[in-house]
Design a protein around this motif. Sequence first.
Motif, PDB file in Angstrom:
ATOM      1  N   ASP A  82       0.817  -1.212   0.000  1.00  0.00           N
ATOM      2  CA  ASP A  82       0.000   0.000   0.000  1.00  0.00           C
ATOM      3  C   ASP A  82       0.852   1.264   0.000  1.00  0.00           C
ATOM      4  OD1 ASP A  82      -2.409  -1.384  -0.022  1.00  0.00           O
ATOM      5  OD2 ASP A  82      -2.423  -1.602   2.158  1.00  0.00           O
ATOM      6  N   LEU A  83       1.968   1.267   0.769  1.00  0.00           N
ATOM      7  CA  LEU A  83       2.855   2.422   0.758  1.00  0.00           C
ATOM      8  C   LEU A  83       3.499   2.605  -0.605  1.00  0.00           C
ATOM      9  CD1 LEU A  83       4.732   2.330   4.195  1.00  0.00           C
ATOM     10  CD2 LEU A  83       3.104   4.051   3.377  1.00  0.00           C
ATOM     11  N   CYS A  84       3.867   1.511  -1.221  1.00  0.00           N
ATOM     12  CA  CYS A  84       4.451   1.568  -2.555  1.00  0.00           C
ATOM     13  C   CYS A  84       3.441   2.129  -3.558  1.00  0.00           C
ATOM     14  CB  CYS A  84       4.904   0.172  -2.977  1.00  0.00           C
ATOM     15  SG  CYS A  84       5.833   0.131  -4.514  1.00  0.00           S
ATOM     16  N   TYR A  85       2.204   1.661  -3.472  1.00  0.00           N
ATOM     17  CA  TYR A  85       1.148   2.162  -4.361  1.00  0.00           C
ATOM     18  C   TYR A  85       0.926   3.657  -4.148  1.00  0.00           C
ATOM     19  CZ  TYR A  85      -3.526   3.333  -5.951  1.00  0.00           C
ATOM     20  OH  TYR A  85      -4.593   3.963  -6.539  1.00  0.00           O
ATOM     21  N   ALA A  86       0.839   4.091  -2.898  1.00  0.00           N
ATOM     22  CA  ALA A  86       0.585   5.506  -2.603  1.00  0.00           C
ATOM     23  C   ALA A  86       1.696   6.389  -3.146  1.00  0.00           C
ATOM     24  CB  ALA A  86       0.440   5.703  -1.097  1.00  0.00           C
ATOM     25  N   THR A  87       2.933   5.944  -2.998  1.00  0.00           N
ATOM     26  CA  THR A  87       4.067   6.719  -3.505  1.00  0.00           C
ATOM     27  C   THR A  87       4.028   6.817  -5.019  1.00  0.00           C
ATOM     28  OG1 THR A  87       5.417   5.993  -1.627  1.00  0.00           O
ATOM     29  CG2 THR A  87       6.581   6.891  -3.533  1.00  0.00           C
ATOM     30  N   GLU A  88       3.766   5.699  -5.680  1.00  0.00           N
ATOM     31  CA  GLU A  88       3.699   5.714  -7.144  1.00  0.00           C
ATOM     32  C   GLU A  88       2.521   6.551  -7.629  1.00  0.00           C
ATOM     33  OE1 GLU A  88       3.905   1.908  -8.954  1.00  0.00           O
ATOM     34  OE2 GLU A  88       5.738   1.320  -7.903  1.00  0.00           O
ATOM     35  N   PHE A  89       1.413   6.522  -6.913  1.00  0.00           N
ATOM     36  CA  PHE A  89       0.260   7.319  -7.310  1.00  0.00           C
ATOM     37  C   PHE A  89       0.613   8.807  -7.294  1.00  0.00           C
ATOM     38  CE2 PHE A  89      -3.707   9.582  -6.784  1.00  0.00           C
ATOM     39  CZ  PHE A  89      -4.585   8.904  -7.612  1.00  0.00           C
ATOM     40  N   LEU A  90       1.277   9.252  -6.247  1.00  0.00           N
ATOM     41  CA  LEU A  90       1.643  10.666  -6.124  1.00  0.00           C
ATOM     42  C   LEU A  90       2.718  11.076  -7.127  1.00  0.00           C
ATOM     43  CD1 LEU A  90       1.707  11.102  -2.232  1.00  0.00           C
ATOM     44  CD2 LEU A  90      -0.038  11.923  -3.844  1.00  0.00           C
ATOM     45  N   LEU A  91       3.648  10.170  -7.413  1.00  0.00           N
ATOM     46  CA  LEU A  91       4.771  10.511  -8.279  1.00  0.00           C
ATOM     47  C   LEU A  91       4.499  10.277  -9.752  1.00  0.00           C
ATOM     48  CD1 LEU A  91       7.802   9.150  -6.206  1.00  0.00           C
ATOM     49  CD2 LEU A  91       7.000  11.510  -6.421  1.00  0.00           C
ATOM     50  N   VAL A  92       3.469   9.506 -10.080  1.00  0.00           N
ATOM     51  CA  VAL A  92       3.207   9.169 -11.482  1.00  0.00           C
ATOM     52  C   VAL A  92       1.866   9.726 -11.964  1.00  0.00           C
ATOM     53  CG1 VAL A  92       2.920   7.300 -13.148  1.00  0.00           C
ATOM     54  CG2 VAL A  92       4.602   7.080 -11.308  1.00  0.00           C
ATOM     55  N   ILE A  93       0.803   9.367 -11.271  1.00  0.00           N
ATOM     56  CA  ILE A  93      -0.531   9.707 -11.772  1.00  0.00           C
ATOM     57  C   ILE A  93      -0.864  11.186 -11.559  1.00  0.00           C
ATOM     58  CG2 ILE A  93      -2.993   9.218 -11.495  1.00  0.00           C
ATOM     59  CD1 ILE A  93      -2.239   6.344 -10.909  1.00  0.00           C
ATOM     60  N   LEU A  94      -0.513  11.728 -10.401  1.00  0.00           N
ATOM     61  CA  LEU A  94      -0.759  13.149 -10.164  1.00  0.00           C
ATOM     62  C   LEU A  94      -0.063  14.029 -11.199  1.00  0.00           C
ATOM     63  CD1 LEU A  94      -1.825  15.539  -8.559  1.00  0.00           C
ATOM     64  CD2 LEU A  94       0.102  15.268  -6.977  1.00  0.00           C
ATOM     65  N   PRO A  95       1.242  13.845 -11.491  1.00  0.00           N
ATOM     66  CA  PRO A  95       1.874  14.666 -12.529  1.00  0.00           C
ATOM     67  C   PRO A  95       1.241  14.490 -13.899  1.00  0.00           C
ATOM     68  CG  PRO A  95       3.537  13.607 -11.169  1.00  0.00           C
ATOM     69  CD  PRO A  95       2.225  12.996 -10.789  1.00  0.00           C
ATOM     70  N   LEU A 482     -10.537  13.969 -11.290  1.00  0.00           N
ATOM     71  CA  LEU A 482      -9.642  13.082 -12.019  1.00  0.00           C
ATOM     72  C   LEU A 482      -8.798  12.233 -11.070  1.00  0.00           C
ATOM     73  CD1 LEU A 482      -8.486  15.469 -14.892  1.00  0.00           C
ATOM     74  CD2 LEU A 482      -9.696  13.307 -15.190  1.00  0.00           C
ATOM     75  N   LEU A 483      -8.368  12.818  -9.961  1.00  0.00           N
ATOM     76  CA  LEU A 483      -7.590  12.064  -8.987  1.00  0.00           C
ATOM     77  C   LEU A 483      -8.417  10.941  -8.364  1.00  0.00           C
ATOM     78  CD1 LEU A 483      -5.596  14.900  -7.159  1.00  0.00           C
ATOM     79  CD2 LEU A 483      -4.640  13.040  -8.539  1.00  0.00           C
ATOM     80  N   VAL A 484      -9.657  11.250  -8.004  1.00  0.00           N
ATOM     81  CA  VAL A 484     -10.536  10.230  -7.428  1.00  0.00           C
ATOM     82  C   VAL A 484     -10.820   9.131  -8.453  1.00  0.00           C
ATOM     83  CG1 VAL A 484     -12.830   9.783  -6.473  1.00  0.00           C
ATOM     84  CG2 VAL A 484     -11.573  11.844  -5.807  1.00  0.00           C
ATOM     85  N   TYR A 485     -11.072   9.542  -9.666  1.00  0.00           N
ATOM     86  CA  TYR A 485     -11.350   8.605 -10.768  1.00  0.00           C
ATOM     87  C   TYR A 485     -10.170   7.655 -10.995  1.00  0.00           C
ATOM     88  CZ  TYR A 485     -10.849   7.724 -15.857  1.00  0.00           C
ATOM     89  OH  TYR A 485     -10.584   7.192 -17.091  1.00  0.00           O
ATOM     90  N   MET A 486      -8.961   8.201 -11.057  1.00  0.00           N
ATOM     91  CA  MET A 486      -7.788   7.357 -11.280  1.00  0.00           C
ATOM     92  C   MET A 486      -7.471   6.503 -10.053  1.00  0.00           C
ATOM     93  SD  MET A 486      -6.758   7.542 -14.349  1.00  0.00           S
ATOM     94  CE  MET A 486      -5.141   6.769 -14.213  1.00  0.00           C
TER      95      MET A 486
END
Length: 504
Positions: A82-95, A482-486
Amino acid sequence: MDSRAAAEPIPHVSPSPFPNPSAVNQTLEERLGLDLVQVYDWDWWGTLVQSGESLLLILSTLWCILLARVVCQKLRLHGSADLCYATEFLLVILPCILLVSVAVDYSGYIGLLMLVATLWFLRTSRALERARTRVQFDLGGNRPMCLSILRALTHLITAVCILAIDFGSFYRPYRKSRQFGAKLMDTGIGLFVFTMAMVSRRTRHWSDLRRSVIYSALPLILLGLARTVSILTLSYGQDAHEYGQHLNAFFTLGFTKFLGSLVSILARKDLHLLPLGFGLLVIHQFGLSVLGISDYVMNEDVERSSFLNANREGLVSLPGFVGLFLLSIYVNRWMVAKSLLTYSEFVRKLRRLFYLVLILWTSFVISAYEIGISRVTCNLGYVIWMLAIGSTTLCASFGAIDFAINSVMPWDPNPWEDHEKGLLSGEAVVKKRGGSVVPFTISQALNKNGLTFFLVANILTGMVNIFLRPEDRSHSESVIILLVYMFLATKLVHELLKRGIRLA
């Protein structure tokens, strides 16, 4: 704009699928030396600019994925999925969301920052020097990590764009081209075909064809049928200029898989895919340019009175996508021909891939000037563009992951266990012991259940359009939605990954 591109529309186009004989003869005479007048124009310089913007967004998202790999491993987050997913979400999907909407004006500065950071990493980590000391490079068998990254990139960017386009904050020059162009959303279907071929093999026997039809092509065609029925039932709008009134991307992917598998059975070996693919593309371009089929497809005066006329975009583009599919299979087979390489062999492969990238982009520039780039007809120029983008991304991730990052911080937490060798190949994505997961968690989740992710993204897109009226939302509201959707779409496939479940 080039003076040859300016043109007047023809006074009349027959509603039949092909021009009358006199029109064909006239076109042939024009090609033989008389005054050439193009019915439709294209801005070749604008096409180059559009392609540059598209490539910048794709490479920026790729860079974010690489950054997430480095950060997660530096912080030792792979003990927690879960921590790995959260980090990737912030560093990949948000940008990615920001770069197609509110932060698009800063894309150039962000790209420059990424370049400087990359050079700094290479210098401080001495990655190139460490790579020379490695005994061998393990590319991971039939599924190198660079292929998995490209598939994930295609899913992520497409999913973001299909909803983001409905908001006012979306960067309008990224929208699909109606006739000619090389915009970001034009890459969607082409890269899906490219990545579909990346996990396909040449059909050798009729049993292989039957397997491809049942397990790959048929489900896509059925999904396309379900989408068409749903759209007609709900009276949901669909742009007929993309694939036609009744066809859609699922039909294109399904029929491309079927026809590509059928044609590839003619190849005795992988090398034969090259003449098969190029030959099909030359014939396809001849029909578009010389026989006037391109004019027939793009002329809005042609009434959609029959099934062929109503769906001419989707039907006419199929030969081009099949050609792209065949050539992409060859690229894949060349990439995975040998998985264990010495340093010199790896450098040689990387250099050849780089030369291929240069050749393809040079051909793209020539195509943009001479015949234009058209997703609607999937002409030769569009196929070259897709091969150029796909090969560029493969080259970048191939060098960044297998050559640089793995030389500095190899992912091998339990080298004494044989099955750990699959971590970098995508063969093993979740370790039951200790809950350890591999790098690129979101990418691996998308590779395991890519179709599931895309279906969920389409359903969520429809729900947002029906209930939230995206055209009325502010820029900040659009980013939040968009963030909630992704999050909902990616978290679903991530949970499936954690549990070792593979749906589709």
